[in-house]
Design a protein around this motif. Sequence first.
Motif, PDB file in Angstrom:
ATOM      1  N   LYS A  39       0.642  -1.174   0.039  1.00  0.00           N
ATOM      2  CA  LYS A  39      -0.042  -0.039  -0.070  1.00  0.00           C
ATOM      3  C   LYS A  39       0.776   1.257   0.022  1.00  0.00           C
ATOM      4  N   HIS A  40       1.866   1.166   0.821  1.00  0.00           N
ATOM      5  CA  HIS A  40       2.803   2.351   0.956  1.00  0.00           C
ATOM      6  C   HIS A  40       3.340   2.399  -0.523  1.00  0.00           C
ATOM      7  N   SER A  41       3.922   1.678  -1.126  1.00  0.00           N
ATOM      8  CA  SER A  41       4.436   1.807  -2.291  1.00  0.00           C
ATOM      9  C   SER A  41       3.546   2.129  -3.499  1.00  0.00           C
ATOM     10  N   ILE A  42       2.368   1.934  -3.515  1.00  0.00           N
ATOM     11  CA  ILE A  42       1.093   2.357  -4.453  1.00  0.00           C
ATOM     12  C   ILE A  42       1.057   3.767  -4.158  1.00  0.00           C
ATOM     13  N   ASN A  43       0.902   4.174  -2.901  1.00  0.00           N
ATOM     14  CA  ASN A  43       0.298   5.492  -2.558  1.00  0.00           C
ATOM     15  C   ASN A  43       1.530   6.168  -2.947  1.00  0.00           C
ATOM     16  N   VAL A  44       2.882   5.865  -2.699  1.00  0.00           N
ATOM     17  CA  VAL A  44       4.166   6.811  -3.072  1.00  0.00           C
ATOM     18  C   VAL A  44       3.887   7.005  -4.646  1.00  0.00           C
ATOM     19  N   ALA A  45       4.012   5.731  -5.330  1.00  0.00           N
ATOM     20  CA  ALA A  45       3.829   5.649  -6.978  1.00  0.00           C
ATOM     21  C   ALA A  45       2.873   6.629  -7.420  1.00  0.00           C
ATOM     22  N   TYR A  46       1.450   6.698  -6.735  1.00  0.00           N
ATOM     23  CA  TYR A  46       0.344   7.308  -7.602  1.00  0.00           C
ATOM     24  C   TYR A  46       0.789   8.506  -7.367  1.00  0.00           C
ATOM     25  N   SER A  47       0.994   9.010  -6.117  1.00  0.00           N
ATOM     26  CA  SER A  47       1.119  10.648  -5.853  1.00  0.00           C
ATOM     27  C   SER A  47       2.234  11.089  -6.552  1.00  0.00           C
ATOM     28  N   SER A  48       3.438  10.317  -6.680  1.00  0.00           N
ATOM     29  CA  SER A  48       4.419  10.836  -7.284  1.00  0.00           C
ATOM     30  C   SER A  48       4.131  10.997  -8.883  1.00  0.00           C
ATOM     31  N   TYR A  49       3.408   9.976  -9.475  1.00  0.00           N
ATOM     32  CA  TYR A  49       2.895   9.948 -10.857  1.00  0.00           C
ATOM     33  C   TYR A  49       2.243  11.226 -11.351  1.00  0.00           C
ATOM     34  N   ALA A  59       6.576  10.936 -16.021  1.00  0.00           N
ATOM     35  CA  ALA A  59       5.405  10.270 -15.201  1.00  0.00           C
ATOM     36  C   ALA A  59       5.768   8.715 -15.521  1.00  0.00           C
ATOM     37  N   LYS A  60       6.172   8.144 -16.328  1.00  0.00           N
ATOM     38  CA  LYS A  60       6.229   6.832 -16.367  1.00  0.00           C
ATOM     39  C   LYS A  60       7.372   6.272 -15.484  1.00  0.00           C
ATOM     40  N   SER A  61       8.523   6.920 -15.753  1.00  0.00           N
ATOM     41  CA  SER A  61       9.695   6.556 -14.784  1.00  0.00           C
ATOM     42  C   SER A  61       9.412   6.751 -13.409  1.00  0.00           C
ATOM     43  N   THR A  62       8.588   7.859 -13.105  1.00  0.00           N
ATOM     44  CA  THR A  62       8.247   8.320 -11.711  1.00  0.00           C
ATOM     45  C   THR A  62       7.244   7.024 -11.378  1.00  0.00           C
ATOM     46  N   ALA A  63       6.395   6.797 -11.906  1.00  0.00           N
ATOM     47  CA  ALA A  63       5.483   5.836 -11.229  1.00  0.00           C
ATOM     48  C   ALA A  63       6.279   4.265 -11.285  1.00  0.00           C
ATOM     49  N   ARG A  64       7.056   3.936 -11.984  1.00  0.00           N
ATOM     50  CA  ARG A  64       7.680   2.605 -11.765  1.00  0.00           C
ATOM     51  C   ARG A  64       8.612   2.674 -10.710  1.00  0.00           C
ATOM     52  N   GLY A  65       9.543   3.878 -10.819  1.00  0.00           N
ATOM     53  CA  GLY A  65      10.470   3.907  -9.814  1.00  0.00           C
ATOM     54  C   GLY A  65       9.778   4.112  -8.219  1.00  0.00           C
ATOM     55  N   GLY A  66       8.832   4.856  -8.113  1.00  0.00           N
ATOM     56  CA  GLY A  66       8.209   4.933  -6.980  1.00  0.00           C
ATOM     57  C   GLY A  66       7.293   3.776  -6.519  1.00  0.00           C
ATOM     58  N   LEU A  67       6.801   2.873  -7.458  1.00  0.00           N
ATOM     59  CA  LEU A  67       6.227   1.701  -7.051  1.00  0.00           C
ATOM     60  C   LEU A  67       7.315   0.542  -6.497  1.00  0.00           C
ATOM     61  N   LEU A  68       8.642   0.674  -7.024  1.00  0.00           N
ATOM     62  CA  LEU A  68       9.406  -0.268  -6.602  1.00  0.00           C
ATOM     63  C   LEU A  68      10.544   0.111  -5.637  1.00  0.00           C
ATOM     64  N   HIS A  69      10.426   1.462  -5.300  1.00  0.00           N
ATOM     65  CA  HIS A  69      11.406   1.989  -4.384  1.00  0.00           C
ATOM     66  C   HIS A  69      11.614   1.396  -2.934  1.00  0.00           C
ATOM     67  N   ASP A  70      10.640   0.558  -2.478  1.00  0.00           N
ATOM     68  CA  ASP A  70      10.624  -0.210  -1.191  1.00  0.00           C
ATOM     69  C   ASP A  70      10.490  -1.628  -1.400  1.00  0.00           C
ATOM     70  N   PHE A  71      10.863  -2.270  -2.760  1.00  0.00           N
ATOM     71  CA  PHE A  71      10.806  -3.661  -2.937  1.00  0.00           C
ATOM     72  C   PHE A  71      11.835  -4.541  -2.320  1.00  0.00           C
ATOM     73  N   PHE A  72      11.391  -4.863  -1.007  1.00  0.00           N
ATOM     74  CA  PHE A  72      12.418  -5.714  -0.293  1.00  0.00           C
ATOM     75  C   PHE A  72      11.287  -6.327   0.617  1.00  0.00           C
ATOM     76  N   TYR A  73      11.766  -7.456   0.978  1.00  0.00           N
ATOM     77  CA  TYR A  73      11.126  -8.467   2.148  1.00  0.00           C
ATOM     78  C   TYR A  73      11.710  -8.352   3.739  1.00  0.00           C
ATOM     79  N   TYR A  74      12.799  -8.117   3.885  1.00  0.00           N
ATOM     80  CA  TYR A  74      13.142  -8.313   5.359  1.00  0.00           C
ATOM     81  C   TYR A  74      12.435  -7.109   6.291  1.00  0.00           C
ATOM     82  N   ASP A  75      12.463  -7.414   7.502  1.00  0.00           N
ATOM     83  CA  ASP A  75      11.858  -6.550   8.499  1.00  0.00           C
ATOM     84  C   ASP A  75      13.115  -5.714   8.800  1.00  0.00           C
ATOM     85  N   TRP A  76      12.967  -4.266   8.483  1.00  0.00           N
ATOM     86  CA  TRP A  76      14.038  -3.425   8.793  1.00  0.00           C
ATOM     87  C   TRP A  76      14.388  -2.965  10.199  1.00  0.00           C
TER      88      TRP A  76
END
Length: 167
Positions: A39-49, A59-76
């Motif tokens: 949800k966080h990644s989508i919110n960042v991607a859509y508002s940035s886009y 807008a394309k690179s912004t949406a894609r980069g924003g969507l994938l900016h936190d694409f990790f699985y571990y608990d920080w």
Amino acid sequence: MKRYQDDKEFMDLVGHLIQHPRFQRLDDITHHHYSTRMKHSINVAYSSYRLAKRFGWDAKSTARGGLLHDFFYYDWRDTKFSKSHAWIHPRVAVRNANKLTTLNRKEKDIILKHMWGATLAPPRYKESYIVTLMDKYWAVKEASYPMRQRLKRRKIFHRKELGSHNQ
């Protein structure tokens, strides 16, 4: 704000990434205490886009980069990651994103530099600054959710209380 699912242009750019099983796994990971990483990644991607589109930027690179900016699985918050998380997770996100799609230079910069402020290297592109700012905006909004709910309830209660005194 318009729901991202109803925005055909946005969904044409990133819908296939959102639907990918690897990205969907982010919906099971708590992020900023009161949201999921997806949800966080989508919110960042859509508002940035939307901002990039308004400014006439990429807008394309912004949406894609924003969507994938936190694409990790571990608990920080895990102690072995907590001190170096700001530096490590963008690199992990780029590596994971490259398994889903081919990233251009701007998208890589967006993902790698979205922690600017906590890291030294500044973003190279104006679109990277948008994602950096939207990431901070959504982090604060998500983390402050309980406080905002308490304030909202207090306002509703106060309005009801004022209404009964006016009668």
